[in-house]
Design a protein around this motif. Structure first.
Motif, mmCIF file in Angstrom:
data_model
loop_
_atom_site.group_PDB
_atom_site.id
_atom_site.type_symbol
_atom_site.label_atom_id
_atom_site.label_comp_id
_atom_site.label_asym_id
_atom_site.label_seq_id
_atom_site.Cartn_x
_atom_site.Cartn_y
_atom_site.Cartn_z
ATOM 1 N N PRO A 226 0.804 -1.227 0.018
ATOM 2 C CA PRO A 226 0.171 -0.137 -0.106
ATOM 3 C C PRO A 226 0.854 1.392 -0.001
ATOM 4 O O PRO A 226 2.137 1.179 0.371
ATOM 5 N N LYS A 227 0.118 2.462 -0.486
ATOM 6 C CA LYS A 227 1.071 3.734 -0.567
ATOM 7 C C LYS A 227 -0.017 4.747 0.179
ATOM 8 O O LYS A 227 -1.300 4.635 0.038
ATOM 9 N N LYS A 228 0.526 5.468 1.170
ATOM 10 C CA LYS A 228 -0.051 6.346 1.712
ATOM 11 C C LYS A 228 -0.536 7.478 0.484
ATOM 12 O O LYS A 228 0.262 8.014 -0.044
ATOM 13 N N ILE A 229 -1.968 7.923 0.620
ATOM 14 C CA ILE A 229 -2.382 8.831 -0.286
ATOM 15 C C ILE A 229 -3.135 10.339 0.586
ATOM 16 O O ILE A 229 -3.195 11.081 -0.240
ATOM 17 N N LYS A 230 -2.882 10.015 1.811
ATOM 18 C CA LYS A 230 -3.366 11.169 2.603
ATOM 19 C C LYS A 230 -2.755 11.115 3.907
ATOM 20 O O LYS A 230 -2.934 10.025 4.568
ATOM 21 N N ASP A 231 -1.974 11.966 4.171
ATOM 22 C CA ASP A 231 -1.105 11.929 5.438
ATOM 23 C C ASP A 231 -1.477 13.174 6.192
ATOM 24 O O ASP A 231 -1.336 14.351 5.795
ATOM 25 N N VAL A 232 -1.810 13.099 7.733
ATOM 26 C CA VAL A 232 -1.966 14.041 8.598
ATOM 27 C C VAL A 232 -1.026 14.065 9.611
ATOM 28 O O VAL A 232 -1.127 12.811 10.250
ATOM 29 N N VAL A 233 -0.555 14.829 10.251
ATOM 30 C CA VAL A 233 0.590 14.892 11.241
ATOM 31 C C VAL A 233 -0.375 15.286 12.666
ATOM 32 O O VAL A 233 -1.151 16.062 12.657
ATOM 33 N N PRO A 234 -0.048 14.312 13.631
ATOM 34 C CA PRO A 234 -0.645 14.684 14.814
ATOM 35 C C PRO A 234 -0.255 16.062 15.435
ATOM 36 O O PRO A 234 1.013 16.607 14.964
ATOM 37 N N GLN A 235 -1.109 16.567 16.209
ATOM 38 C CA GLN A 235 -0.797 17.904 16.956
ATOM 39 C C GLN A 235 -0.385 17.790 18.330
ATOM 40 O O GLN A 235 -1.007 16.909 18.930
ATOM 41 N N TYR A 236 0.938 18.408 18.709
ATOM 42 C CA TYR A 236 1.115 18.765 20.309
ATOM 43 C C TYR A 236 -0.024 19.150 21.015
ATOM 44 O O TYR A 236 -0.875 20.189 20.740
ATOM 45 N N PRO A 237 -0.579 18.447 22.025
ATOM 46 C CA PRO A 237 -1.873 19.106 22.911
ATOM 47 C C PRO A 237 -1.802 20.311 23.309
ATOM 48 O O PRO A 237 -0.738 20.853 24.017
ATOM 49 N N GLU A 238 -2.753 21.106 22.945
ATOM 50 C CA GLU A 238 -2.880 22.624 23.141
ATOM 51 C C GLU A 238 -2.500 22.633 24.705
ATOM 52 O O GLU A 238 -1.983 23.905 25.117
ATOM 53 N N ASN A 239 -3.379 22.038 25.784
ATOM 54 C CA ASN A 239 -3.144 22.475 26.960
ATOM 55 C C ASN A 239 -1.775 21.990 27.542
ATOM 56 O O ASN A 239 -1.375 22.386 28.774
ATOM 57 N N LEU A 240 -0.914 21.189 26.892
ATOM 58 C CA LEU A 240 0.417 20.905 27.347
ATOM 59 C C LEU A 240 1.640 21.736 26.717
ATOM 60 O O LEU A 240 2.593 21.362 26.958
ATOM 61 N N ARG A 241 1.059 22.730 25.758
ATOM 62 C CA ARG A 241 2.243 23.643 25.042
ATOM 63 C C ARG A 241 3.051 24.381 26.213
ATOM 64 O O ARG A 241 2.650 24.770 27.014
ATOM 65 N N GLY A 242 4.453 24.123 26.017
ATOM 66 C CA GLY A 242 5.275 25.020 26.844
ATOM 67 C C GLY A 242 5.504 24.216 28.293
ATOM 68 O O GLY A 242 6.330 24.499 28.959
ATOM 69 N N SER A 243 4.948 23.051 28.318
ATOM 70 C CA SER A 243 5.123 22.252 29.326
ATOM 71 C C SER A 243 6.537 21.568 29.546
ATOM 72 O O SER A 243 6.881 21.037 30.398
ATOM 73 N N GLY A 244 7.092 21.343 28.352
ATOM 74 C CA GLY A 244 8.417 20.422 28.376
ATOM 75 C C GLY A 244 7.979 19.100 28.309
ATOM 76 O O GLY A 244 8.933 18.199 28.546
ATOM 77 N N THR A 245 7.061 18.519 28.195
ATOM 78 C CA THR A 245 6.615 17.327 28.254
ATOM 79 C C THR A 245 6.988 16.383 27.051
ATOM 80 O O THR A 245 6.541 16.884 25.848
#
Length: 255
Positions: free
Chosen positions: A170-189
């Motif tokens: 199979p070949k990927k024809i649609k690729d979506v990147v996960p997003q860093y959780p908004e409420n954890l931004r800047g937490s260094g997690t």
């Protein structure tokens, strides 16, 4: 007993040696056949078609011995002259998951095995970095990735082969990147999310399972993205099949 023409003299040394050798010629093959075992069988793909030239190895850890053969054009294989003991049987075919099985062989035993190889799984690895500049909180298509429409494979002119192992990946024809959780931004997690899933006949992922120990918020971010992924169909011997995929997503803070 009264026949005077019979030679009753003791056997000469040469005659005795010849007699012993003759007995050994007869008894040694019989003893060997009773001592050594045989392992034989067939190796096929999931549709029952033979897999020629497959690599098979039989190992005995106690004796530190290994035996290697390759399957014939009809998928058959045979190991002969095997001392009794506990063995492991390994088989490898390009495009298929490795096969591993314990086999016990007794003295003089003939063991039969029918091996069915499974199509190998895909591996996907993603790196997601916390970025304060992106605060949308939603999954986005990967930069440079252009989604293509899904179309079932046209198999009208495909002739089913005589031998198996004919895989179109199979070949990927649609690729979506996960997003860093908004409420954890800047937490260094930092977090690691590993998921197993099945690429269905429609190209979408299903049966998504997250490995134990994953942070729930990061796991949900990864699941949200991969549910939008889509692949072309996987084809085995002119037939669409489902295939497994393991997705590893690493979330880390911006450095």
């Amino acid at each position: 007993m009264l026949n005077a023409q019979i030679n009753r003299d003791p056997l000469s040394t040469g005659a005795r040696v010849a007699t012993v050798l003759a007995l050994l010629v007869v008894t040694i093959p019989i003893a060997a056949a009773q001592t050594f075992g045989t392992l034989s069988g067939t190796i096929v793909d999931g549709q029952g078609l033979p897999l020629p030239d497959a690599s098979l190895m039989l190992s005995n850890a106690q004796r530190n011995s290994k035996y290697e053969v390759r399957s014939g054009a009809d998928g058959t294989f045979e190991f002969i002259g095997l001392p009794a003991g506990a063995y492991t049987l390994d088989a490898k075919v390009n495009g298929f998951a490795a096969f591993h099985e314990a086999v016990s062989i007794a003295a003089g035993q003939t063991v039969k095995r029918a091996l069915t190889m499974k199509v190998g799984s895909l591996q996907e690895t993603i790196m997601v970095v916390d970025s304060a500049a992106d605060s949308s909180g939603s999954a986005k298509p990967r930069a440079g990735a252009q989604a293509r429409p899904f179309q079932p494979e046209d198999l009208s002119g495909c002739a089913v082969p005589v031998v198996g192992g004919n895989i179109k990946a199979p070949k990927k024809i649609k690729d979506v990147v996960p997003q860093y959780p908004e409420n954890l931004r800047g937490s260094g997690t930092e977090a690691l999310v590993v998921m197993d899933a099945t690429i269905g006949l429609d190209g979408f992922l299903k049966n998504i399972e997250v490995h134990d120990g994953a942070n729930p918020e990061f796991a949900q971010a990864a699941i949200t993205a991969v549910r939008e992924w889509r692949y072309t169909q996987t084809i085995l011997n002119c037939s669409p099949i489902e295939v497994q995929v393991t997705i590893t997503t690493r979330f880390r803070p911006q450095r």
